[in-house]
Design a protein around this motif. Sequence first.
Motif, PDB file in Angstrom:
ATOM      1  N   ARG A 287      33.583  54.229   5.861  1.00  0.00           N
ATOM      2  CA  ARG A 287      34.579  55.078   6.493  1.00  0.00           C
ATOM      3  C   ARG A 287      35.177  54.312   7.657  1.00  0.00           C
ATOM      4  NH1 ARG A 287      33.044  57.402  11.289  1.00  0.00           N
ATOM      5  NH2 ARG A 287      30.877  57.097  11.873  1.00  0.00           N
ATOM      6  N   VAL A 288      36.357  54.754   8.065  1.00  0.00           N
ATOM      7  CA  VAL A 288      37.008  54.094   9.191  1.00  0.00           C
ATOM      8  C   VAL A 288      36.302  54.484  10.474  1.00  0.00           C
ATOM      9  CG1 VAL A 288      39.163  53.912  10.463  1.00  0.00           C
ATOM     10  CG2 VAL A 288      39.200  54.131   7.983  1.00  0.00           C
ATOM     11  N   PRO A 289      35.958  53.521  11.358  1.00  0.00           N
ATOM     12  CA  PRO A 289      35.268  53.864  12.597  1.00  0.00           C
ATOM     13  C   PRO A 289      36.164  54.679  13.517  1.00  0.00           C
ATOM     14  CG  PRO A 289      35.958  51.577  12.618  1.00  0.00           C
ATOM     15  CD  PRO A 289      36.219  52.095  11.232  1.00  0.00           C
ATOM     16  N   THR A 290      35.575  55.647  14.190  1.00  0.00           N
ATOM     17  CA  THR A 290      36.291  56.392  15.212  1.00  0.00           C
ATOM     18  C   THR A 290      36.120  55.680  16.548  1.00  0.00           C
ATOM     19  OG1 THR A 290      34.402  57.751  15.813  1.00  0.00           O
ATOM     20  CG2 THR A 290      35.761  58.526  13.982  1.00  0.00           C
ATOM     21  N   LEU A 291      36.898  56.088  17.532  1.00  0.00           N
ATOM     22  CA  LEU A 291      36.753  55.477  18.845  1.00  0.00           C
ATOM     23  C   LEU A 291      35.426  55.827  19.485  1.00  0.00           C
ATOM     24  CD1 LEU A 291      40.391  55.907  20.148  1.00  0.00           C
ATOM     25  CD2 LEU A 291      39.306  53.891  19.181  1.00  0.00           C
ATOM     26  N   LEU A 292      34.844  56.965  19.129  1.00  0.00           N
ATOM     27  CA  LEU A 292      33.508  57.288  19.619  1.00  0.00           C
ATOM     28  C   LEU A 292      32.510  56.252  19.112  1.00  0.00           C
ATOM     29  CD1 LEU A 292      31.560  59.136  21.103  1.00  0.00           C
ATOM     30  CD2 LEU A 292      31.397  60.536  19.012  1.00  0.00           C
ATOM     31  N   ASP A 293      32.637  55.858  17.845  1.00  0.00           N
ATOM     32  CA  ASP A 293      31.794  54.794  17.305  1.00  0.00           C
ATOM     33  C   ASP A 293      31.957  53.521  18.128  1.00  0.00           C
ATOM     34  OD1 ASP A 293      30.932  56.385  15.170  1.00  0.00           O
ATOM     35  OD2 ASP A 293      32.646  55.786  13.941  1.00  0.00           O
ATOM     36  N   ILE A 294      33.185  53.220  18.483  1.00  0.00           N
ATOM     37  CA  ILE A 294      33.455  51.976  19.206  1.00  0.00           C
ATOM     38  C   ILE A 294      32.783  51.992  20.568  1.00  0.00           C
ATOM     39  CG2 ILE A 294      35.305  50.622  20.268  1.00  0.00           C
ATOM     40  CD1 ILE A 294      37.040  51.603  17.874  1.00  0.00           C
ATOM     41  N   PHE A 295      32.834  53.123  21.252  1.00  0.00           N
ATOM     42  CA  PHE A 295      32.155  53.210  22.538  1.00  0.00           C
ATOM     43  C   PHE A 295      30.648  53.024  22.380  1.00  0.00           C
ATOM     44  CE2 PHE A 295      35.882  55.662  24.233  1.00  0.00           C
ATOM     45  CZ  PHE A 295      36.225  54.714  25.167  1.00  0.00           C
ATOM     46  N   LYS A 296      30.088  53.578  21.296  1.00  0.00           N
ATOM     47  CA  LYS A 296      28.645  53.465  21.076  1.00  0.00           C
ATOM     48  C   LYS A 296      28.229  52.033  20.751  1.00  0.00           C
ATOM     49  CE  LYS A 296      27.871  58.187  19.420  1.00  0.00           C
ATOM     50  NZ  LYS A 296      27.551  59.020  18.226  1.00  0.00           N
ATOM     51  N   MET A 297      29.100  51.328  19.989  1.00  0.00           N
ATOM     52  CA  MET A 297      28.729  50.015  19.483  1.00  0.00           C
ATOM     53  C   MET A 297      29.358  48.890  20.295  1.00  0.00           C
ATOM     54  SD  MET A 297      29.093  50.760  15.414  1.00  0.00           S
ATOM     55  CE  MET A 297      28.446  49.159  14.966  1.00  0.00           C
ATOM     56  N   GLN A 298      30.204  49.237  21.281  1.00  0.00           N
ATOM     57  CA  GLN A 298      30.931  48.265  22.096  1.00  0.00           C
ATOM     58  C   GLN A 298      32.023  47.556  21.300  1.00  0.00           C
ATOM     59  OE1 GLN A 298      30.656  48.028  25.449  1.00  0.00           O
ATOM     60  NE2 GLN A 298      29.451  49.861  25.055  1.00  0.00           N
ATOM     61  N   ARG A 299      31.683  47.036  20.124  1.00  0.00           N
ATOM     62  CA  ARG A 299      32.705  46.380  19.322  1.00  0.00           C
ATOM     63  C   ARG A 299      32.247  46.363  17.877  1.00  0.00           C
ATOM     64  NH1 ARG A 299      36.261  41.114  20.588  1.00  0.00           N
ATOM     65  NH2 ARG A 299      36.987  40.661  18.497  1.00  0.00           N
ATOM     66  N   LEU A 300      33.127  46.739  16.978  1.00  0.00           N
ATOM     67  CA  LEU A 300      32.817  46.724  15.554  1.00  0.00           C
ATOM     68  C   LEU A 300      33.487  45.534  14.906  1.00  0.00           C
ATOM     69  CD1 LEU A 300      33.302  50.476  14.663  1.00  0.00           C
ATOM     70  CD2 LEU A 300      31.152  49.260  14.930  1.00  0.00           C
TER      71      LEU A 300
ATOM     72  N   GLN B 257      44.746  51.279  27.786  1.00  0.00           N
ATOM     73  CA  GLN B 257      45.524  52.056  26.837  1.00  0.00           C
ATOM     74  C   GLN B 257      46.415  53.056  27.537  1.00  0.00           C
ATOM     75  OE1 GLN B 257      42.971  54.436  24.429  1.00  0.00           O
ATOM     76  NE2 GLN B 257      41.800  55.179  26.140  1.00  0.00           N
ATOM     77  N   ASN B 258      47.534  53.384  26.880  1.00  0.00           N
ATOM     78  CA  ASN B 258      48.366  54.499  27.300  1.00  0.00           C
ATOM     79  C   ASN B 258      48.094  55.739  26.460  1.00  0.00           C
ATOM     80  OD1 ASN B 258      49.731  53.188  29.425  1.00  0.00           O
ATOM     81  ND2 ASN B 258      50.959  52.061  27.939  1.00  0.00           N
ATOM     82  N   PRO B 259      47.958  55.628  25.125  1.00  0.00           N
ATOM     83  CA  PRO B 259      47.670  56.808  24.331  1.00  0.00           C
ATOM     84  C   PRO B 259      46.273  57.365  24.645  1.00  0.00           C
ATOM     85  CG  PRO B 259      48.392  54.958  22.960  1.00  0.00           C
ATOM     86  CD  PRO B 259      48.085  54.426  24.296  1.00  0.00           C
ATOM     87  N   THR B 260      46.082  58.615  24.302  1.00  0.00           N
ATOM     88  CA  THR B 260      44.757  59.203  24.437  1.00  0.00           C
ATOM     89  C   THR B 260      43.843  58.656  23.365  1.00  0.00           C
ATOM     90  OG1 THR B 260      45.242  61.033  22.948  1.00  0.00           O
ATOM     91  CG2 THR B 260      45.835  61.330  25.283  1.00  0.00           C
ATOM     92  N   LEU B 261      42.544  58.896  23.533  1.00  0.00           N
ATOM     93  CA  LEU B 261      41.590  58.446  22.525  1.00  0.00           C
ATOM     94  C   LEU B 261      41.874  59.094  21.180  1.00  0.00           C
ATOM     95  CD1 LEU B 261      38.233  58.412  24.508  1.00  0.00           C
ATOM     96  CD2 LEU B 261      39.695  56.480  23.897  1.00  0.00           C
ATOM     97  N   SER B 262      42.243  60.357  21.185  1.00  0.00           N
ATOM     98  CA  SER B 262      42.534  61.026  19.912  1.00  0.00           C
ATOM     99  C   SER B 262      43.776  60.435  19.263  1.00  0.00           C
ATOM    100  CB  SER B 262      42.699  62.535  20.118  1.00  0.00           C
ATOM    101  OG  SER B 262      43.778  62.804  20.994  1.00  0.00           O
ATOM    102  N   ASP B 263      44.766  60.044  20.075  1.00  0.00           N
ATOM    103  CA  ASP B 263      45.954  59.377  19.529  1.00  0.00           C
ATOM    104  C   ASP B 263      45.572  58.072  18.849  1.00  0.00           C
ATOM    105  OD1 ASP B 263      47.736  61.323  20.389  1.00  0.00           O
ATOM    106  OD2 ASP B 263      48.174  60.292  22.276  1.00  0.00           O
ATOM    107  N   LEU B 264      44.734  57.276  19.524  1.00  0.00           N
ATOM    108  CA  LEU B 264      44.322  56.002  18.961  1.00  0.00           C
ATOM    109  C   LEU B 264      43.499  56.192  17.694  1.00  0.00           C
ATOM    110  CD1 LEU B 264      43.411  53.944  22.139  1.00  0.00           C
ATOM    111  CD2 LEU B 264      45.186  53.408  20.489  1.00  0.00           C
ATOM    112  N   ASP B 265      42.642  57.182  17.712  1.00  0.00           N
ATOM    113  CA  ASP B 265      41.810  57.431  16.537  1.00  0.00           C
ATOM    114  C   ASP B 265      42.681  57.829  15.353  1.00  0.00           C
ATOM    115  OD1 ASP B 265      39.315  57.531  15.280  1.00  0.00           O
ATOM    116  OD2 ASP B 265      39.159  59.693  15.597  1.00  0.00           O
ATOM    117  N   ARG B 266      43.658  58.686  15.603  1.00  0.00           N
ATOM    118  CA  ARG B 266      44.582  59.087  14.545  1.00  0.00           C
ATOM    119  C   ARG B 266      45.422  57.895  14.083  1.00  0.00           C
ATOM    120  NH1 ARG B 266      45.286  62.195  10.249  1.00  0.00           N
ATOM    121  NH2 ARG B 266      47.413  62.996  10.017  1.00  0.00           N
ATOM    122  N   GLY B 267      45.881  57.092  15.052  1.00  0.00           N
ATOM    123  CA  GLY B 267      46.645  55.908  14.689  1.00  0.00           C
ATOM    124  C   GLY B 267      45.848  54.953  13.827  1.00  0.00           C
TER     125      GLY B 267
END
Length: 322
Positions: A17-30, A65-75
């Motif tokens: 599955r595509v990683p969410t930004l929450l995943d990225i915060f948990k893993m630092q970098r995917l 970033q300028n967009p919100t986390l949800s914007d980036l996740d959707r993008g």
Amino acid sequence: MPWLLTDSRFVSARARRVPTLLDIFKMQRLPDARFSLCSWALRRNACGLISGAILTFGAGSLEAQNPTLSDLDRGLQLCNGVAGSGLDSQIDGCTIIINSRAATPRSLAIAYNNRGNALHRMGQHDLAIQDYNRALEIDPGHASAFNNRGVAYRKKGEYERAIADFDRSILINPNYAGAFGNRADTYRVMRDFGRAIRDFDEAIRIQPTLNGLWNGRCWVRAILGDLISALADCDQALQLEPNVATVFDSRGLVNLKLARLDAALADYNSALGLEPRLASSLYGRGLVYIKMNNQAAGDADLAAAIAIEPEIATQFAQYGIP
């Protein structure tokens, strides 16, 4: 019938599955994960294998970033083409990523590449080329972006530029079956059939499960008059994927040239059952009807084919069929 290699989006086992930004915060970098390529659909006068890749972000860059986390996740979802939306939405998603300043350089190149793919499918080839150019400025070793830019040049009729890009793609990745196939089809259009056959041979050696390669070689062999080998190639393509209109169309041409009229008629009927406006099948069936002494049906099919594709009679003459 020439072929078109289209985008196929199957995520590798490492990224189901595509990683969410929450995943990225948990893993630092995917790590980046690439889409594999698997599905080949066939269309006339077009060619291209468009590849995409999963995007990831460097967590350290998110503060810019300028967009919100949800914007980036959707993008992220949209740009990867896995959110079930159309091409406009994919373009919007990739633009969010490109403008966010949150993507790693590799992921930024992928975002430009993916946006180029969507623009290419919309017929906006010049804009697609601009995005592929940007992807290659960021990542000069991006074999898919070279291949995809070659596809866009191929669509614009700039065949020498297309060949040069396929050459670069193959130099970077010598096992890129799609780039060999695309170069083969470009050579076919240029009527350099010897090089086309050699590239199809190599592509099939690398990835023999892609039915579009077998169909492409079937078509070239049919033009060259190597009809028994062409028939075997078309049969193999249909074994791999049994309901592709353009493969039936290719085999119809082979059977027409072999004077196997009943078989040719069956193939053209199968092709038109799947794609009723396939001009080459209408024209081929019209010729079959005339040879079977059904002049009225033949004339109707020929007229319908010419209305769709005015140069179809000239093309068939080049195939060795008056």
